[in-house]
Design a protein around this motif. Structure first.
Motif, short mmCIF file in Angstrom:
data_model
loop_
_atom_site.label_atom_id
_atom_site.label_comp_id
_atom_site.label_asym_id
_atom_site.label_seq_id
_atom_site.Cartn_x
_atom_site.Cartn_y
_atom_site.Cartn_z
N CYS A 7 0.83 -1.21 0.00
CA CYS A 7 0.00 0.00 0.00
C CYS A 7 0.87 1.26 0.00
CB CYS A 7 -0.94 0.00 1.21
SG CYS A 7 -2.27 -1.23 1.11
N SER A 8 1.92 1.26 0.81
CA SER A 8 2.77 2.45 0.89
C SER A 8 3.54 2.69 -0.40
CB SER A 8 3.75 2.32 2.06
OG SER A 8 4.68 1.26 1.83
N ALA A 9 3.77 1.60 -1.17
CA ALA A 9 4.50 1.72 -2.44
C ALA A 9 3.58 2.02 -3.61
CB ALA A 9 5.27 0.43 -2.72
N GLY A 10 2.28 2.13 -3.36
CA GLY A 10 1.34 2.47 -4.42
C GLY A 10 0.89 1.29 -5.26
N PHE A 11 1.13 0.08 -4.78
CA PHE A 11 0.69 -1.10 -5.51
C PHE A 11 -0.72 -1.54 -5.12
CE2 PHE A 11 5.31 -1.70 -6.06
CZ PHE A 11 5.35 -1.96 -7.42
N MET A 12 -1.16 -1.17 -3.92
CA MET A 12 -2.48 -1.55 -3.46
C MET A 12 -3.08 -0.44 -2.62
SD MET A 12 -2.08 -5.60 -2.48
CE MET A 12 -3.84 -5.81 -2.49
N ASP A 13 -4.42 -0.44 -2.55
CA ASP A 13 -5.15 0.45 -1.65
C ASP A 13 -5.96 -0.40 -0.68
OD1 ASP A 13 -4.35 2.89 -2.81
OD2 ASP A 13 -5.89 2.71 -4.37
N LEU A 14 -6.17 0.12 0.50
CA LEU A 14 -7.00 -0.54 1.50
C LEU A 14 -8.02 0.48 1.99
CD1 LEU A 14 -7.55 -3.05 3.23
CD2 LEU A 14 -5.87 -2.19 4.88
N LYS A 15 -9.29 0.28 1.57
CA LYS A 15 -10.33 1.27 1.87
C LYS A 15 -11.60 0.57 2.34
CE LYS A 15 -8.69 4.50 -1.70
NZ LYS A 15 -9.06 5.23 -2.94
N PRO A 16 -12.47 1.31 3.04
CA PRO A 16 -13.76 0.73 3.46
C PRO A 16 -14.61 0.37 2.23
CG PRO A 16 -13.29 2.72 4.69
CD PRO A 16 -12.28 2.67 3.58
N ALA A 17 -15.34 -0.74 2.33
CA ALA A 17 -16.24 -1.15 1.26
C ALA A 17 -17.38 -0.16 1.14
CB ALA A 17 -16.78 -2.55 1.53
N GLU A 18 -17.77 0.15 -0.09
CA GLU A 18 -18.87 1.09 -0.29
C GLU A 18 -20.18 0.52 0.25
OE1 GLU A 18 -19.16 2.17 -4.36
OE2 GLU A 18 -17.13 3.03 -4.47
N GLN A 19 -20.34 -0.81 0.20
CA GLN A 19 -21.58 -1.44 0.64
C GLN A 19 -21.64 -1.60 2.16
OE1 GLN A 19 -19.44 -2.60 -1.55
NE2 GLN A 19 -20.47 -2.70 -3.53
N ASP A 20 -20.47 -1.62 2.81
CA ASP A 20 -20.42 -1.80 4.27
C ASP A 20 -19.14 -1.16 4.76
OD1 ASP A 20 -20.26 -2.60 6.91
OD2 ASP A 20 -20.88 -4.68 6.53
N ARG A 21 -19.23 0.03 5.29
CA ARG A 21 -18.04 0.80 5.68
C ARG A 21 -17.27 0.16 6.82
NH1 ARG A 21 -16.74 4.40 1.94
NH2 ARG A 21 -15.79 5.77 3.50
N ARG A 22 -17.85 -0.85 7.45
CA ARG A 22 -17.13 -1.54 8.52
C ARG A 22 -16.09 -2.51 7.97
NH1 ARG A 22 -22.26 -4.18 11.23
NH2 ARG A 22 -22.51 -4.59 8.99
N VAL A 23 -16.22 -2.88 6.70
CA VAL A 23 -15.33 -3.86 6.08
C VAL A 23 -14.31 -3.14 5.21
CG1 VAL A 23 -15.19 -5.86 4.55
CG2 VAL A 23 -17.17 -5.57 6.06
N ARG A 24 -13.03 -3.48 5.39
CA ARG A 24 -11.98 -2.87 4.58
C ARG A 24 -11.64 -3.80 3.41
NH1 ARG A 24 -6.96 -0.70 7.71
NH2 ARG A 24 -6.91 -2.84 8.50
N ILE A 25 -11.54 -3.20 2.23
CA ILE A 25 -11.33 -3.94 0.99
C ILE A 25 -9.96 -3.60 0.41
CG2 ILE A 25 -12.15 -4.32 -1.38
CD1 ILE A 25 -14.02 -5.44 0.69
N LEU A 26 -9.23 -4.63 -0.02
CA LEU A 26 -7.97 -4.42 -0.73
C LEU A 26 -8.26 -4.23 -2.21
CD1 LEU A 26 -5.76 -7.20 0.90
CD2 LEU A 26 -5.25 -4.76 0.91
N LYS A 27 -7.52 -3.34 -2.84
CA LYS A 27 -7.72 -3.08 -4.27
C LYS A 27 -6.37 -2.85 -4.94
CE LYS A 27 -10.20 -2.27 -7.95
NZ LYS A 27 -11.03 -3.36 -8.55
N PRO A 28 -5.96 -3.76 -5.82
CA PRO A 28 -4.73 -3.52 -6.59
C PRO A 28 -4.87 -2.27 -7.43
CG PRO A 28 -5.39 -5.83 -6.75
CD PRO A 28 -6.53 -5.09 -6.09
N THR A 29 -3.82 -1.47 -7.49
CA THR A 29 -3.84 -0.24 -8.28
C THR A 29 -3.44 -0.54 -9.72
OG1 THR A 29 -1.53 0.26 -7.81
CG2 THR A 29 -3.18 1.08 -6.23
N GLU A 30 -3.57 0.45 -10.58
CA GLU A 30 -3.15 0.28 -11.98
C GLU A 30 -1.66 0.00 -12.07
OE1 GLU A 30 -2.85 -0.25 -15.87
OE2 GLU A 30 -4.69 -0.25 -14.68
N LYS A 31 -0.89 0.53 -11.13
CA LYS A 31 0.55 0.26 -11.10
C LYS A 31 0.82 -1.24 -10.96
CE LYS A 31 4.73 1.45 -8.45
NZ LYS A 31 5.27 2.24 -7.30
N LEU A 32 0.07 -1.88 -10.09
CA LEU A 32 0.25 -3.32 -9.89
C LEU A 32 -0.30 -4.11 -11.07
CD1 LEU A 32 1.23 -5.52 -8.03
CD2 LEU A 32 -0.98 -5.53 -6.90
#
Length: 310
Positions: free
Chosen positions: A108-133
């Motif tokens: 995440c710190s290197a810009g390869f992934m993001d970790l954000k709350p799910a839009e459907q349930d803000r209590r759940v954090r979702i990993l998301k590979p970035t375009e860089k990855l």
């Protein structure tokens, strides 16, 4: 995974076998192509090497990319959470929960992934590979498909080689089904895992073999081992320790004169080709399955156009 299950996932018998690939008369040519493509992927980027080239680190990035391709926002069980990533990682047994947490933070710190709350349930954090990855993964996959083009030019691998983004997304989504097979195949290659389990071990091994292929006396000639890891930001001490482990496994012979020379032994050539062939076998399986899905979807779309949506 038995043969019947492999055929079910692939939609029929595999068109290639590991033995057919491994004993192909042009295997050395395919090896050279792969080594060049693989090393070009990481050349001059020591940070990415340290971040991604080691078994546990690579699998975090790789499996996250595969699982992300299969996410359906309407189905919670498909969401790419840290818990789900750890569950899939457990198939390989190569990283602890704490290790995975640390690797995710670094990605995440290197810009390869993001970790954000799910839009459907803000209590759940979702990993998301970035375009860089994703861009790196498209390059990585093309490097691993390139030797298949050398050995089997009658098969069309252009969708990956030309980095078709839709095909790549489908390929990665279908790869989810093949994760158990991939785990069993990877863990069946102890010589490959010796290098893969060390930081930058895979690129050190690749550079060693590429240097040996271009050296006088190939495949038995001596090559200097001292500078193998320098352009990858790997210390001489780390390389030396890795080569000693490889010598103890019967893969290389280190010069008794203490001049840093290395001889690649027949077992290393054979085991590397088998590891490469095993990967090519798996990639071809998934490629064929992806092509079948793409054709099936095209037929469905054509049917809707001809017959109407009702």
């Amino acid at each position: 995974m038995d043969q019947a299950e492999v055929e079910r996932l692939a939609g029929g018998p595999p068109r290639l076998s590991v033995e057919e690939i491994c004993h192909h008369p042009r295997i050395a040519e395919a090896r050279k192509v792969f080594l060049d493509r693989f090393l070009a992927l990481y050349s001059g980027d020591p940070y990415t090497i340290r971040l991604l080239i080691e078994s546990g680190r690579f699998l975090v990035y790789h499996i996250a990319g595969v699982l992300d391709a299969g996410v359906d926002p309407a189905r919670r069980e498909t969401w790419l959470t840290i818990t789900r990533l750890k569950q899939e990682m457990s198939r390989f047994g190569l990283a602890s929960d704490r290790h995975i947490d640390g690797l995710i933070a670094r990605l995440c710190s290197a810009g390869f992934m993001d970790l954000k709350p799910a839009e459907q349930d803000r209590r759940v954090r979702i990993l998301k590979p970035t375009e860089k990855l994703k861009s790196h993964d498209r390059d990585w996959l093309a490097a691993h498909i390139a030797p298949l083009e050398v050995l089997f030019p009658e098969h069309d691998y252009s969708a990956v080689m030309e980095q078709d983004r839709l095909f790549h997304a489908r390929y990665r989504r279908i790869s989810i089904l093949f994760l158990p097979l991939g785990a069993s195949l990877l863990l069946s290659l102890p010589d490959s895992m010796l290098f893969f389990n060390h930081a930058a071990g895979a690129v050190v091994q690749a550079e060693l073999l590429r240097s040996a292929m271009s050296a006088p006396g190939y495949p038995d000639g001596l090559i200097p081992g001292a500078g193998i890891g320098e352009r990858f930001g790997v210390s001489r001490t780390h390389v030396r320790q890795l080569l000693v482990a490889a010598e103890n496994a019967g893969l290389v012979r280190l010069s008794a004169r203490g001049n840093g020379s290395v001889q690649v032994l027949p077992r290393q050539w054979a085991s590397y080709d088998r590891g490469m062939a095993t990967g090519m076998y798996l990639h071809d399986l998934i490629y064929v399955a992806t092509e079948q899905e793409a054709r099936s979807m095209e037929r469905q779309e054509q049917g809707v156009l001809i017959n109407g949506p009702w």
